[in-house]
Design a protein around this motif. Structure first.
Motif, short mmCIF file in Angstrom:
data_model
loop_
_atom_site.label_atom_id
_atom_site.label_comp_id
_atom_site.label_asym_id
_atom_site.label_seq_id
_atom_site.Cartn_x
_atom_site.Cartn_y
_atom_site.Cartn_z
N SER A 402 -1.91 3.42 1.98
CA SER A 402 -0.91 3.12 1.09
C SER A 402 0.06 3.15 2.49
O SER A 402 0.66 4.63 3.01
CB SER A 402 -0.83 3.71 0.23
OG SER A 402 0.41 2.93 0.02
N PRO A 407 0.33 -3.92 2.84
CA PRO A 407 -0.28 -4.49 1.72
C PRO A 407 -1.19 -3.08 1.07
O PRO A 407 -2.56 -2.92 2.60
CB PRO A 407 -0.91 -4.85 1.74
CG PRO A 407 -1.58 -5.68 3.14
CD PRO A 407 0.04 -5.09 4.39
N ARG A 409 -4.31 -1.02 0.15
CA ARG A 409 -5.95 -1.34 0.82
C ARG A 409 -6.76 -0.04 0.01
O ARG A 409 -6.55 1.00 0.22
CB ARG A 409 -5.98 -1.38 1.84
CG ARG A 409 -7.26 -1.71 2.67
CD ARG A 409 -7.49 -2.32 4.08
NE ARG A 409 -7.99 -3.36 4.24
CZ ARG A 409 -8.33 -4.06 3.99
NH1 ARG A 409 -7.04 -4.88 3.86
NH2 ARG A 409 -9.33 -4.82 4.46
N THR A 426 -6.34 -6.46 -0.49
CA THR A 426 -5.19 -5.97 -0.50
C THR A 426 -5.26 -5.75 -2.51
O THR A 426 -5.72 -6.38 -3.02
CB THR A 426 -4.38 -6.01 0.23
OG1 THR A 426 -4.75 -7.42 -0.10
CG2 THR A 426 -5.14 -5.38 1.34
N GLY A 427 -3.75 -5.18 -3.04
CA GLY A 427 -2.97 -5.15 -3.81
C GLY A 427 -1.93 -4.81 -3.79
O GLY A 427 -0.83 -4.71 -2.89
N SER A 428 -1.32 -4.89 -4.57
CA SER A 428 0.82 -4.80 -4.46
C SER A 428 0.89 -3.26 -4.85
O SER A 428 1.90 -2.90 -4.77
CB SER A 428 1.62 -5.37 -5.88
OG SER A 428 1.08 -4.95 -7.44
N GLY A 429 0.16 -2.70 -5.57
CA GLY A 429 -0.06 -1.30 -5.24
C GLY A 429 -1.19 -0.14 -5.41
O GLY A 429 -2.54 -1.35 -5.28
N ASP A 432 -3.22 -1.72 -8.09
CA ASP A 432 -3.28 -3.58 -8.19
C ASP A 432 -4.78 -3.49 -6.76
O ASP A 432 -5.51 -4.33 -7.73
CB ASP A 432 -2.37 -3.24 -8.47
CG ASP A 432 -2.79 -5.40 -7.83
OD1 ASP A 432 -3.02 -5.42 -9.01
OD2 ASP A 432 -2.33 -5.52 -7.14
N ALA A 433 -4.94 -3.00 -5.72
CA ALA A 433 -5.97 -2.73 -5.17
C ALA A 433 -7.25 -2.29 -5.31
O ALA A 433 -8.27 -3.83 -5.12
CB ALA A 433 -5.47 -2.13 -3.77
N ARG A 436 -8.44 -4.94 -8.08
CA ARG A 436 -8.79 -5.99 -7.36
C ARG A 436 -10.05 -5.64 -6.77
O ARG A 436 -11.03 -7.26 -6.78
CB ARG A 436 -7.85 -6.40 -6.15
CG ARG A 436 -6.58 -7.52 -6.76
CD ARG A 436 -5.71 -7.63 -6.40
NE ARG A 436 -4.49 -7.97 -6.00
CZ ARG A 436 -3.81 -9.40 -7.01
NH1 ARG A 436 -4.82 -9.96 -6.55
NH2 ARG A 436 -3.22 -9.18 -7.45
#
Ligand code: KIV
Ligand code: ZN
Length: 512
Positions: A402, A407, A409, A426-429, A432-433, A436
């Motif tokens: 981060s 982004p 990861r 990857t994600g919004s935080g 989230d990553a 995903r």
């Protein structure tokens, strides 16, 4: 002079489980049942045997394990349900069958499509059949709170005559208010000719926020059993909360002609366990078990408590099991001390292998965290209490990145059905990553209904306890994970929920 006993009937594992998303696995139910026995509840309603093979097996396992509390199964008033309930409780030292049928005009006409005469006949048949399995039979007129009094009297007289030892008056939809509910108990006890041959019980729902008040009004009018749940868990707005009922009776002994057999020092540990397993977080201002229940913020209050505790406190925090985080073990504690401490906390691991795995994880945790508290140990062993055959997905290694302008990861190594796989996303935080990445591999397609993080103890080195609630094809499961790194805790929680979905252990809907 000793007082009459008020029986505490805990239905966390049955009515509590009917809270959306609170469905529990067999192991989770067993863990809660052991803690309820420690709390010394009189009756544990362990489930609804006819609801599913999983529920039947959980009740069986509880009946085989619990020695000091009566173990009960719910059953609708039909032969199939009663046979299942009777079979499920067979191994119990003390077993009860709890059968019910609706008695309100709206339920009889619109739901059951039965006449009042048919309802009485079926209720009597059900109690008679249940008596073939156990002498301890409870009968509930469902929606008694909206039933006609004359009819209610007839039903209750008939089921007591047929052998019901407990009659449980249910305010199924939480419609009543204390004065009316208390009056109802008084009237029923006066008007039912054989009322002295049964224990009168109250079962209140909290739709108007009055479940505890109504239960207490019933006690003041002759009820000698209260049906309730830990943290007030239950269908819709929940049931009467056990801790509030018990502490009201204990604190106001000047008003109540009864006492309970509850070991109140086990209230907070039980509340924590139920919250941890179901994912239902306790609000901070909840009476008795909320984090702020004994915290004094205003200067005037603090000053008063320091001078004389009773100026602002009607109960002692330690009497309900609050204690300053108790230091449990340290970095140098050995395997034996670890095992002894788990036994003291009522935690039994299934095998030496599970104990070794938990001990290894304890050592890892002790490296990261200077002080290990009881709560840390409870969270730590949760992993080992998941049966290995359910553990289709397992976290082996993780790496999160981060950085401002980049982004977030997640790179994960997971064991999937025994073979190791690497995945990244990857994600919004970072959380989230992480989720995903897991989904890339698992492809579960489940919907995330809830994500919550709680610090288990105080301090920035505390473990974060994460709850994840997933829904898939009408099934809802909760997953938990704990770690000093909350992203790792999140990954564990997500995988725990996926394992439950994968095992298919939960029912589609706790209520038939
Ligand atoms: O609320 C209710 O009516 C019930 C019965 C089964 C007792 O839970
Ligand atoms: Zn209920």
């Amino acid at each position: 002079m000793s007082k009459e006993r008020l029986l505490i009937f805990d239905t966390t594992l049955r009515d509590g489980e009917q809270s959306p998303g609170a469905a529990m696995t067999r192991e989770e139910k067993l863990r809660i049942a052991r803690q309820l026995e420690k709390l010394r509840v009189d009756v544990i309603e362990a489930g609804f045997a006819a609801a599913s093979p999983g529920d039947f097996a959980a009740i069986r396992a509880i009946a085989e394990t619990i020695k000091d509390s009566t173990v009960c199964s719910l059953a609708r008033a039909n032969a199939h349900d009663i046979e299942k309930a009777g079979e499920a409780i067979r191994p119990a030292a003390r077993g009860r069958v709890h059968t019910f049928i609706a008695t309100s005009p709206i339920h009889m006409q619109m739901k059951l499509r039965m006449t009042p005469e048919q309802v009485i006949e079926q209720a009597v048949k059900a109690v008679t059949l249940a008596r073939q399995y156990t002498a301890d039979v409870e009968f509930s007129p469902e929606d008694a709170g909206r039933s006609e009094i004359d009819f209610l009297c007839r039903v209750l007289e008939a089921v007591i005559k047929a052998g019901a030892k407990t009659v449980n008056i249910a305010d199924t939809v939480g419609y009543n208010i204390p004065q009316v509910w208390g009056e109802l108990f008084k009237t029923l006890r006066e008007r039912v000719p054989n009322s002295d041959q049964a224990v009168w019980s109250t079962h209140c729902h909290n739709d108007l926020g009055l479940a505890v008040a109504n239960s207490l009004a019933a006690v003041l009018n002759g009820a000698r059993q209260v049906e309730c749940t830990i943290n007030g868990l239950g269908e819709r707005a929940g049931n009467a909360s056990l801790e509030e009922v018990v502490m009201a009776v204990k604190t106001r002994q000047d008003l109540f002609p009864v006492e309970t057999g509850i070991d109140t020092t086990q209230i907070v540990p039980t509340s924590r366990l139920v919250s941890q397993i179901t994912g239902y977080v306790v609000q901070p201002n909840k009476a008795i078990v909320g984090a702020n229940a004994f915290a004094h913020e205003s200067g005037i209050h603090q000053d008063g408590v320091l001078k004389h505790r009773e100026t602002y406190e009607i109960m002692r925090a330690e009497d309900v099991g609050w204690q300053a985080n108790k230091l449990s073990l340290g970095k140098l504690s050995g395997r034996n001390a670890f095992k002894t401490k788990l036994a003291e906390l009522g935690i039994e691991l299934a095998s030496e292998e599970a104990l070794n795995a938990a001990f290894a994880r304890f050592k890892e945790l002790a490296d990261k965290k200077r002080e290990i508290f009881d709560e840390d140990l409870q969270a730590l062993v949760s992993d080992e209490l998941v049966t290995p055959e359910v553990e289709h997905y397992k976290l082996i290694a993780s790496r999160f990145h981060s950085e401002t302008g980049e982004p977030p990861r997640a790179e994960l190594t997971l064991a999937v059905g025994g073979s190791e796989k690497r995945v990244e996303a990857t994600g919004s935080g970072p959380v989230d990553a992480c989720f995903r990445a897991i989904e890339k591999l698992a492809q579960s397609g489940a919907d995330l209904l809830l994500y919550s993080v709680n610090a288990i103890t105080t301090g920035t080195d505390a473990q974060g306890e994460v709850t994840v609630r997933l829904a898939k094809d009408g099934r809802i499961v909760n997953g938990q994970g704990a770690d000093t790194d909350i992203i790792v805790a999140s990954a564990k929680a997500y995988l725990n929920a996926l394992n439950k979905l994968h095992a298919g252990a939960e029912r589609l809907n706790p209520q038939l």
